[in-house]
Design an enzyme around this catalytic site. Structure first.
Site, short mmCIF file in Angstrom:
data_model
loop_
_atom_site.label_atom_id
_atom_site.label_comp_id
_atom_site.label_asym_id
_atom_site.label_seq_id
_atom_site.Cartn_x
_atom_site.Cartn_y
_atom_site.Cartn_z
N GLU A 178 6.19 28.80 -4.23
CA GLU A 178 5.70 28.08 -4.77
C GLU A 178 4.61 28.46 -5.44
OE1 GLU A 178 7.22 25.00 -6.72
OE2 GLU A 178 8.98 26.27 -5.77
N ASP A 369 7.87 57.44 -31.17
CA ASP A 369 8.55 56.66 -31.80
C ASP A 369 9.33 57.43 -32.96
OD1 ASP A 369 9.85 54.29 -32.25
OD2 ASP A 369 7.77 53.18 -32.60
N GLY A 527 1.86 48.76 -25.76
CA GLY A 527 0.74 48.77 -26.84
C GLY A 527 -0.47 49.73 -26.23
N GLY A 528 -0.62 50.89 -25.53
CA GLY A 528 -1.85 51.29 -25.40
C GLY A 528 -2.21 51.14 -23.64
N ASP A 533 -2.46 49.40 -14.63
CA ASP A 533 -2.60 49.23 -13.01
C ASP A 533 -1.92 50.30 -12.55
OD1 ASP A 533 0.26 48.18 -12.60
OD2 ASP A 533 0.22 47.35 -14.60
N GLU A 613 -13.09 72.56 -38.60
CA GLU A 613 -12.19 71.42 -37.98
C GLU A 613 -11.61 72.24 -36.91
OE1 GLU A 613 -12.54 66.78 -40.21
OE2 GLU A 613 -11.53 68.22 -40.34
C1 GLA Z 1 2.89 51.57 -28.99
C2 GLA Z 1 1.63 53.12 -28.78
C3 GLA Z 1 1.90 53.74 -29.25
C4 GLA Z 1 2.49 54.26 -29.95
C5 GLA Z 1 3.78 53.24 -31.13
C6 GLA Z 1 4.74 53.75 -31.15
O1 GLA Z 1 1.88 50.73 -30.31
O2 GLA Z 1 0.78 52.07 -27.85
O3 GLA Z 1 0.67 54.46 -28.55
O4 GLA Z 1 3.86 54.71 -29.12
O5 GLA Z 1 3.90 52.35 -29.71
O6 GLA Z 1 5.92 52.89 -31.63
#
Ligand code: GLA
Length: 730
Positions: A178, A369, A527-528, A533, A613
């Protein structure tokens, strides 16, 4: 010898270059923790005191002696049922639902080298790591027939001690685990602060330092991933500890799933720090003959502040956690299509994008993506791992060949743990998504999570991804995972085992992937930085640090990240302004300076850059390449904090102190710039007796002068201006 056992005292001493870890078996057979901190001569068993503590119970073996209570003694592996009412590391339930056990010392073994954990990521030793040893201490629970093995790995030169534990069921009735924490540190006295790294999507690993009072402080994740919200890395520090002075202790979980870290000050003002699997949702049934392995925790101690502690973790992650050919190799400067196009591209656009990037000196184009199935927005097609050849105007093999012809390397994005309801995969296998029968599942980014505790699911996605990878020349893979796990129910395993078994499935996939494509660089992402980890770093030597690419926010994110993780692990890119995530405008040069505290790359459409740039990009890349090895393998020094200082500065010194790269970003000044007070910068950690040329300042200063006196910084000309100084030993 780094591990010694004294049979007379029944004590164990684990020694590293600067630290010592001590424990002993007492006459009642309990394993007590004695000391973890600076190296000392002798055993600190004199710290143990015995008196009659009111309302503290005594183990039966103490007879009528009321002065012996585990409620007050420092313990190595506290368990529920011992009479210690602090938060335990181990709780086990028998077939009647009763919780309570009694763990006694049963023996030990010492081995040369570092133990491994089958199926789980773990620190490994290099040939060059001297005197690495592993200790196993066995504890036995007679009533239930359990054997608990505590594992210790000692890396003396790195000032690192690792911990793990294995519970094996040798009895005959089922039990369920547990709670199973990996590492516990009991401190008999002292007043401490707890440093945690909290955050959210787009704002990960923000440092919070709070006093450990008479309460139980807990951070962790129940999301199935280590999470954006709390990182599985914590520090306990004496209250006076600073960057360069004072005692501090760290725990870093080598695991990417849910976790729990607790700090507790008890009734006698003793402090307990522990880390391991989260207890919420854990109810791990063990049948006779089965076992459960507690994922590894890396421990370190510094008697000279946080900077040293961080560098201990940087080295062990870089050298003893990360693997594969890309571990030490300079990583390619990449350009990623995500912020440039999102889902809006075709083959021609991608090829032009790559060509433009090549002209700027960029090494690799990453197709993010949107390249598979009917994935034209983020509501569909996850799970359909076949190339959308209509969108690309050809096969992936053709596209990758055209890009290699430029010549450039080619990378690809995948999100293998997920499925969209609007997908062919879901149509064929709706039961592969985690969901609770009779309850509609929760959606995250309109997607569901695949049941990675099921081997057939992992195998099928593995085959589909390999088919894509085999159809083209793919040099790099971005492994994403874009939601937290909920709806904990599986066809294959019990709910209390699911999140752990999911991680075993994920690690199995990643292990097979790294073996099959040993030359492919894999970058982790969730998602970043939602799964940033040490567990992921065993498979992916770099991780996209945050979806937030704004240079100023990144100063805070990367500052927090630097406490536990090396720059070689930090995915960082230059993007356009106004920034897509927060609308902020920062100087182009500053965006490059900040991204150079990581793997460096671009996240923009080069065709939209001005000539000026473009010239800047060429110069930035040339500069980065000049410093790439230094940045990737040097020793990182935080020179100031974005939370408290007017400039944020950091330095990366070569291991032999022959050179250093110092970076500075000014925060906005109020009033007239020309009338602003001069700022000064100290650069510690260089060779005190050597002389260094300080960039183009015209100054040549000794390491001691740079560390103790510093040098003046010029008055900034605009907000968030950045500077880099290359220091060269003469
Ligand atoms: C996540 C990642 C992004 C990008 C999108 C694509 O948010 O962190 O860098 O790859 O997905 O959907």
């Amino acid at each position: 010898m780094s591990i010694t056992f004294d049979p007379k005292k029944q004590s164990f001493i684990l020694e590293t270059r600067e630290t010592s870890y001590q424990m002993m078996v007492d006459e009642k057979g309990y394993l007590l923790h004695l000391h973890y901190g600076a190296k000392v001569d002798g055993l600190s068993d004199h710290l143990l005191t015995f008196k009659d503590h009111g309302f503290s119970v005594n183990p039966y073996s103490a007879g009528e002696d009321r002065t012996y209570t585990l409620d007050a003694l420092p313990q190595e592996f506290p368990f529920q049922g011992s009479g210690d009412f602090r938060s335990p590391a181990f709780m086990v339930k028998d077939a009647t639902g009763t919780i309570g056990c009694d763990l006694h010392y049963a023996g030990y073994t010492i081995e040369t080298g570092k133990y491994a954990l089958p199926g789980l990521p773990a620190v490994y030793a290099l040939y060059s790591d001297e005197n690495v040893q592993s200790l196993t201490i066995e504890l036995k629970e007679e009533r239930l027939g359990l054997s608990v093995k505590l594992l210790y790995g000692v890396l003396p030169e790195k000032d690192i001690i690792t911990r793990s534990a294995i519970v094996e069921h040798c009895g005959d009735a089922p039990v369920s685990v547990e709670k199973f924490q990996t590492a516990v540190l009991d401190f008999q006295y002292g007043t401490y602060d707890l440093l945690v790294f909290h955050g959210q999507h787009g704002y990960e690993r923000q440092l919070q330092r709070t006093k450990v009072g008479h309460t139980r402080q807990a951070v962790g994740s129940t999301r199935g991933y280590s999470s954006h919200q709390y990182n599985p890395f914590v520090i306990l520090a004496e209250q006076s500890t600073s960057e360069g002075a004072g005692r501090c202790w760290s725990m870093q979980f080598v695991y990417s799933g849910s976790f729990l870290a607790e700090a507790e000050k008890d009734q006698f003002s003793q402090t307990r720090l522990q880390m391991g699997l989260t207890e919420e949702g854990l109810s791990y049934e063990l049948l006779p003959g089965e076992r459960l392995v507690a994922p590894e925790v890396i421990l370190s101690f510094s008697g000279s502040g946080f900077g040293k502690l961080s560098r201990n973790h940087h080295r062990v992650i870089r050298e003893n956690v990360c693997r594969g050919v890309w571990k030490d190799r300079p990583r390619p400067v990449l350009i990623n299509s995500w912020e440039a196009f999102l889902f809006d591209f075709d083959g021609d656009r991608l090829l032009n994008f790559a060509e433009e990037a090549r002209d700027l000196g960029i090494d690799m184009m990453v197709l993010d993506d949107g390249w598979f199935g009917s994935r034209d927005d983020d509501n569909q097609a996850l799970g359909d791992w076949f190339v959308n050849e209509e969108k690309l105007g050809g096969t992936l093999g053709e596209l990758s060949a055209a890009i290699h012809n430029l010549p450039m390397k080619f990378g690809l994005w995948v999100e293998p743990e997920m499925v969209s309801e609007n997908s062919r995969l879901y149509e064929a296998h709706p039961d592969w998504a985690l969901s609770i029968p009779g309850k509609k599942p929760t959606r995250g980014r309109n997607q569901l999570v695949l049941d990675y505790s099921r081997k057939e699911v992992v195998d099928s996605i593995f085959d589909a991804i390999c088919k894509v990878l085999d159809s083209a020349e793919v040099d790099y893979l971005k492994w994403d995972a874009n939601r937290s796990i909920s709806d904990i129910h599986s066809e294959s395993t019990l709910p209390g085992k699911l999140l752990y078994d999911y991680m075993l499935g994920l690690y199995d996939f990643l292990e097979r992937l790294t073996q099959r494509y040993p030359n492919m660089l894999i970058e982790g992402c969730s998602g970043g930085g939602g799964r940033f980890d040490a567990g992921m770093l065993y498979y992916t030597p770099q991780i996209w640090c945050s979806d937030n690419t704004d240079a100023v926010d990144r100063l805070y994110i990367q500052y927090g990240t630097s406490f536990g993780y090396p720059t070689s692990a930090v995915g960082a890119h230059v993007s356009v302004c106004p920034n897509q995530q927060n609308g902020k405008i920062t100087p182009f040069e500053t965006r490059a300076t900040v991204a150079m505290a990581g793997t460096f790359g671009y996240e923009l459409d080069p065709s939209e850059l001005t000539e000026e740039e473009k010239a800047a990009v060429r110069e930035q890349i040339a500069r980065f390449k000049q410093y790439a090895t230094l940045i990737q393998q040097g020793d990182y020094y935080r020179l100031s904090s974005p939370f408290t200082d007017k400039v944020t500065a950091w330095a990366i010194h070569a291991r032999d102190r022959s050179e250093s790269l110092v970076s500075v970003v000014y925060f906005p000044i109020r009033g007239i710039a020309g009338n602003a007070p001069t700022r000064y910068l100290r650069v510690g950690g260089l060779d005190p007796d050597a002389l260094y040329v300080v960039g183009d300042t015209g100054l040549t200063l000794s390491g001691s002068m740079l560390g103790e006196v510093g040098f003046p910084l010029p008055v900034p000309q605009f907000d968030y201006q950045s500077l880099q100084y290359y220091l060269k030993r003469v």
